[in-house]
Write a protein that holds these residues in place. Structure first.
Motif, PDB file in Angstrom:
ATOM      1  N   ALA A 316       0.832  -1.203   0.000  1.00 44.33           N
ATOM      2  CA  ALA A 316       0.000   0.000   0.000  1.00 44.33           C
ATOM      3  C   ALA A 316       0.870   1.258   0.000  1.00 44.33           C
ATOM      4  O   ALA A 316       0.582   2.228  -0.722  1.00 44.33           O
ATOM      5  N   ILE A 317       1.930   1.241   0.804  1.00 42.38           N
ATOM      6  CA  ILE A 317       2.831   2.399   0.844  1.00 42.38           C
ATOM      7  C   ILE A 317       3.584   2.534  -0.479  1.00 42.38           C
ATOM      8  O   ILE A 317       3.827   3.644  -0.966  1.00 42.38           O
ATOM      9  N   PHE A 318       3.937   1.402  -1.096  1.00 43.68           N
ATOM     10  CA  PHE A 318       4.573   1.433  -2.417  1.00 43.68           C
ATOM     11  C   PHE A 318       3.653   2.115  -3.432  1.00 43.68           C
ATOM     12  O   PHE A 318       4.093   2.985  -4.204  1.00 43.68           O
ATOM     13  N   VAL A 319       2.376   1.716  -3.461  1.00 43.66           N
ATOM     14  CA  VAL A 319       1.422   2.301  -4.407  1.00 43.66           C
ATOM     15  C   VAL A 319       1.271   3.791  -4.159  1.00 43.66           C
ATOM     16  O   VAL A 319       1.244   4.595  -5.105  1.00 43.66           O
ATOM     17  N   ALA A 320       1.170   4.192  -2.895  1.00 43.65           N
ATOM     18  CA  ALA A 320       1.045   5.612  -2.564  1.00 43.65           C
ATOM     19  C   ALA A 320       2.278   6.391  -3.018  1.00 43.65           C
ATOM     20  O   ALA A 320       2.165   7.481  -3.607  1.00 43.65           O
ATOM     21  N   GLN A 321       3.462   5.837  -2.768  1.00 45.80           N
ATOM     22  CA  GLN A 321       4.692   6.502  -3.189  1.00 45.80           C
ATOM     23  C   GLN A 321       4.798   6.561  -4.709  1.00 45.80           C
ATOM     24  O   GLN A 321       5.228   7.580  -5.273  1.00 45.80           O
ATOM     25  N   PHE A 322       4.393   5.507  -5.398  1.00 45.95           N
ATOM     26  CA  PHE A 322       4.488   5.459  -6.858  1.00 45.95           C
ATOM     27  C   PHE A 322       3.604   6.522  -7.503  1.00 45.95           C
ATOM     28  O   PHE A 322       4.000   7.170  -8.477  1.00 45.95           O
ATOM     29  N   TYR A 323       2.397   6.711  -6.967  1.00 47.04           N
ATOM     30  CA  TYR A 323       1.464   7.692  -7.518  1.00 47.04           C
ATOM     31  C   TYR A 323       1.625   9.077  -6.898  1.00 47.04           C
ATOM     32  O   TYR A 323       0.867   9.991  -7.228  1.00 47.04           O
ATOM     33  N   GLY A 324       2.584   9.221  -5.987  1.00 43.62           N
ATOM     34  CA  GLY A 324       2.842  10.519  -5.373  1.00 43.62           C
ATOM     35  C   GLY A 324       1.752  10.977  -4.437  1.00 43.62           C
ATOM     36  O   GLY A 324       1.478  12.177  -4.326  1.00 43.62           O
ATOM     37  N   ILE A 325       1.105  10.026  -3.757  1.00 39.40           N
ATOM     38  CA  ILE A 325       0.021  10.349  -2.827  1.00 39.40           C
ATOM     39  C   ILE A 325       0.578  10.391  -1.407  1.00 39.40           C
ATOM     40  O   ILE A 325       1.179   9.422  -0.937  1.00 39.40           O
ATOM     41  N   GLU A 326       0.362  11.506  -0.738  1.00 41.48           N
ATOM     42  CA  GLU A 326       0.859  11.673   0.632  1.00 41.48           C
ATOM     43  C   GLU A 326      -0.072  10.967   1.612  1.00 41.48           C
ATOM     44  O   GLU A 326      -1.296  11.150   1.582  1.00 41.48           O
ATOM     45  N   LEU A 327       0.501  10.142   2.469  1.00 34.34           N
ATOM     46  CA  LEU A 327      -0.284   9.445   3.484  1.00 34.34           C
ATOM     47  C   LEU A 327      -0.165  10.155   4.822  1.00 34.34           C
ATOM     48  O   LEU A 327       0.923  10.571   5.218  1.00 34.34           O
ATOM     49  N   SER A 328      -1.291  10.271   5.511  1.00 38.09           N
ATOM     50  CA  SER A 328      -1.321  10.915   6.822  1.00 38.09           C
ATOM     51  C   SER A 328      -1.316   9.868   7.921  1.00 38.09           C
ATOM     52  O   SER A 328      -1.355   8.652   7.658  1.00 38.09           O
TER      53      SER A 328
END
Length: 426
Positions: A316-328
Motif C-alpha cells: 500500500a505504501i509502495f502504491v502511494a509513493q508510486f502515484y505521489g500520494i501523501e499518506l497521513s
C-alpha cells in the motif's frame, strides 16, 4: 544431525531441489517432472484437509467440554492472532517508510491494472454462511464443473456439529466416538503423505528455481527486498521476542517448526501445510490435541502475518509513493486496522492480492496499483506463506503455554500414534 530426523530430511530435500532446479533450467523434461511431482504432493495434502477439519474440529469441540475455560481459550487465540498481526504490520510500515520502494521506481506505469477480485468488508459474513452441509462450492470452466471446499465454512459446520453433539448428550456419544475413530485413521494416512515431504520439498523448490528467475523482478527488486526485510523482522525479531517473553526456547522452537516453515515456503499454501502444522503443534510442541484441532485450522484461514500484515502494508505504501500520494497518520492507522481485522474479513476469499485490494480501497488508493506488483507475486508469496504458517504454530503454542495446558513433549509424541510411525519423532 540424524538422517532419520524429519527436519534434516526436509533440509536435504531443499538442497537437492535447488540443484535439480538449476539443472532443470536447461532440461525441459526435468522441469516438467519437478512440476508434476510438486503439484501431486500438494494435491495429496489438500485431499485430506476437508476430512481432517471436520473430524478434528468436531472431536475438538466435543473434548473441549473436558477443558476448563474453553471459551477463554478461543478468546485468547483470537487475541494473540491480533497481537502478532499488530506488530507485524508495524514492521511492514516501518520498513516501507525507511526503504521507500515506490520512490523513483523505474516500473512501467502501463502495467497497472485493475484486479479481477477485490476484498470486501462483507466478505467475512458472506463466506461463513455455508451453501450446503459439505461446505462445497462449484464453478464452471472450459473442462466442465469443478468442486472446491471452503475451509472456513467447514470449520463453522464442524463447530456447530460438535456443539450439537454436546447438547444431545448420551445419544450423540456414538457420533463422537465415530469422529474420534475416523480422525485416528485420517491421521495415519496423513503421516504416510507427510513422510513424502522431503520428496515434495525437493520437487517444489526445484520448480521454483527453474521457473521464478530474478529476471521477473526487474525494477521491482526494491519492493521485493522491502517485503522480505519486513518478513525477516517478524520471523527473527518479533516471534523470538514473544517466545522469550514466555520463557520458551527460541532455538528449540525453530528447530521443531522448521518442517512447517520450509513446507510453507515451497508450497505457498497455508491450507496445504495445515496437516503438517497441526501434527507438529501436537507432537513436537506439546499443544493438546483438543486445542490444536481448533487453533491450527482457524489459523490457516484467518492468521496471516505475511499475507495480511507485512505485505499489504509495504504494498500500500509502495502504491502511494508510486502515484505521489501523501499518506497521513490516519492512513497508517487504517493500514493497521485493516491488517489486524481484515484477514478475517477476507477469509472466504483468502489471498494476498484480495487483502491488498481491501487495504487500497479502504485508504482510497488506486486499485490499478495492484497490477504493478503482479510480476513478483510467486517470489514474495513464498516468504509470506512461510511466515504465515510459523505464526499459526507460534500462536497456538503461546496460548497453550499461557493457559497452563501445554503438555510434556515426550508424552505428546506418543499420544496420537506409535512413535515408530511418526515422521517427527525425536
Amino acid at each position: 544431525m540424524k538422517l532419520n530426523s524429519f527436519g534434516v530430511q526436509v533440509t536435504i530435500g531443499l538442497i537437492v531441489g535447488i540443484i535439480l532446479g538449476l539443472v532443470a533450467k536447461d532440461v525441459a523434461w526435468l522441469a516438467g517432472t519437478l512440476s508434476w511431482v510438486g503439484s501431486t504432493y500438494v494435491q495429496l495434502l489438500k485431499v485430506m484437509i476437508a476430512p481432517l477439519i471436520v473430524t478434528a474440529v468436531v472431536t475438538s469441540v466435543a473434548n473441549l467440554r473436558k477443558v476448563t475455560n474453553a471459551a477463554r481459550l478461543a478468546g485468547q487465540t483470537l487475541l494473540w492472532f491480533a497481537i502478532t498481526s499488530f506488530f507485524s504490520v508495524i514492521a511492514g510500515i516501518v520498513v516501507a517508510l525507511v526503504l521507500k520502494p515506490g520512490i523513483n521506481s523505474s516500473i512501467d506505469p502501463s502495467t497497472a491494472a485493475e484486479p479481477s477480485k477485490t476484498g470486501s468488508w462483507l466478505g467475512f459474513i458472506e463466506s461463513i454462511v455455508p451453501g450446503n452441509i459439505f461446505g462445497l462450492q462449484a464453478s464452471a470452466n472450459d473442462s466442465g464443473v469443478s468442486l472446491s471446499f471452503s475451509a472456513l465454512q467447514l470449520i463453522v459446520i464442524s463447530m456447530a456439529l460438535g456443539i450439537a453433539a454436546i447438547k444431545a448428550g448420551k445419544a450423540a456419544e456414538p457420533f463422537i466416538k465415530f469422529s474420534e475413530s475416523l480422525l485416528a485413521v485420517i491421521q495415519v494416512v496423513l503421516w504416510w503423505i507427510i513422510r513424502l515431504a522431503p520428496i515434495g520439498t525437493a520437487a517444489l523448490i526445484g520448480r521454483a528455481v527453474a521457473t521464478y528467475g530474478w529476471d521477473a523482478i526487474g525494477s521491482l527488486g526494491k519492493f521485493v527486498l522491502a517485503v522480505y526485510v519486513g518478513l525477516a523482522i517478524v520471523m527473527f525479531v518479533i516471534y523470538p521476542a514473544v517466545l522469550a517473553a514466555h520463557k520458551i526456547s527460541v532455538v528449540d522452537f525453530y528447530k521443531k517448526v522448521w518442517p512447517v516453515t520450509s513446507l510453507g515456503f515451497v508450497t505457498r499454501s497455508s491450507m496445504g501445510v495445515m496437516p503438517v502444522n497441526q501434527q507438529i503443534a501436537e507432537q513436537k510442541m506439546g499443544v493438546p490435541r483438543e486445542y490444536a484441532s481448533f487453533a491450527i485450522p482457524l489459523g490457516a484461514t484467518t492468521k496471516m502475518d505475511g499475507c495480511a500484515a507485512v505485505f499489504p502494508a509495504v504494498a500500500a505504501i509502495f502504491v502511494a509513493q508510486f502515484y505521489g500520494i501523501e499518506l497521513s497518520l490516519s492512513h497508517y492507522l487504517l493500514i493497521i486496522f485493516v491488517s489486524v481485522i481484515g484477514s478475517a474479513a477476507t477469509a472466504g476469499t483468502t489471498g494476498a492480492t484480495v487483502m491488498l485490494t481491501l487495504t487500497l480501497s479502504t485508504l482510497g488508493l488506486p486499485l490499478a496499483g495492484v497490477g504493478l506488483l503482479l510480476a513478483t507475486e510467486p517470489i514474495v508469496d513464498m516468504g509470506r506463506t512461510a511466515v504465515n504458517v510459523t505464526g499459526q504454530n507460534l500462536s497456538a503454542l503461546i496460548v497453550a503455554k499461557r493457559e497452563g495446558i501445554l503438555k510434556d513433549v515426550e508424552s505428546a509424541h506418543t499420544e496420537l500414534i506409535d512413535a515408530d510411525k511418526s515422521p517427527v519423532k525425536a
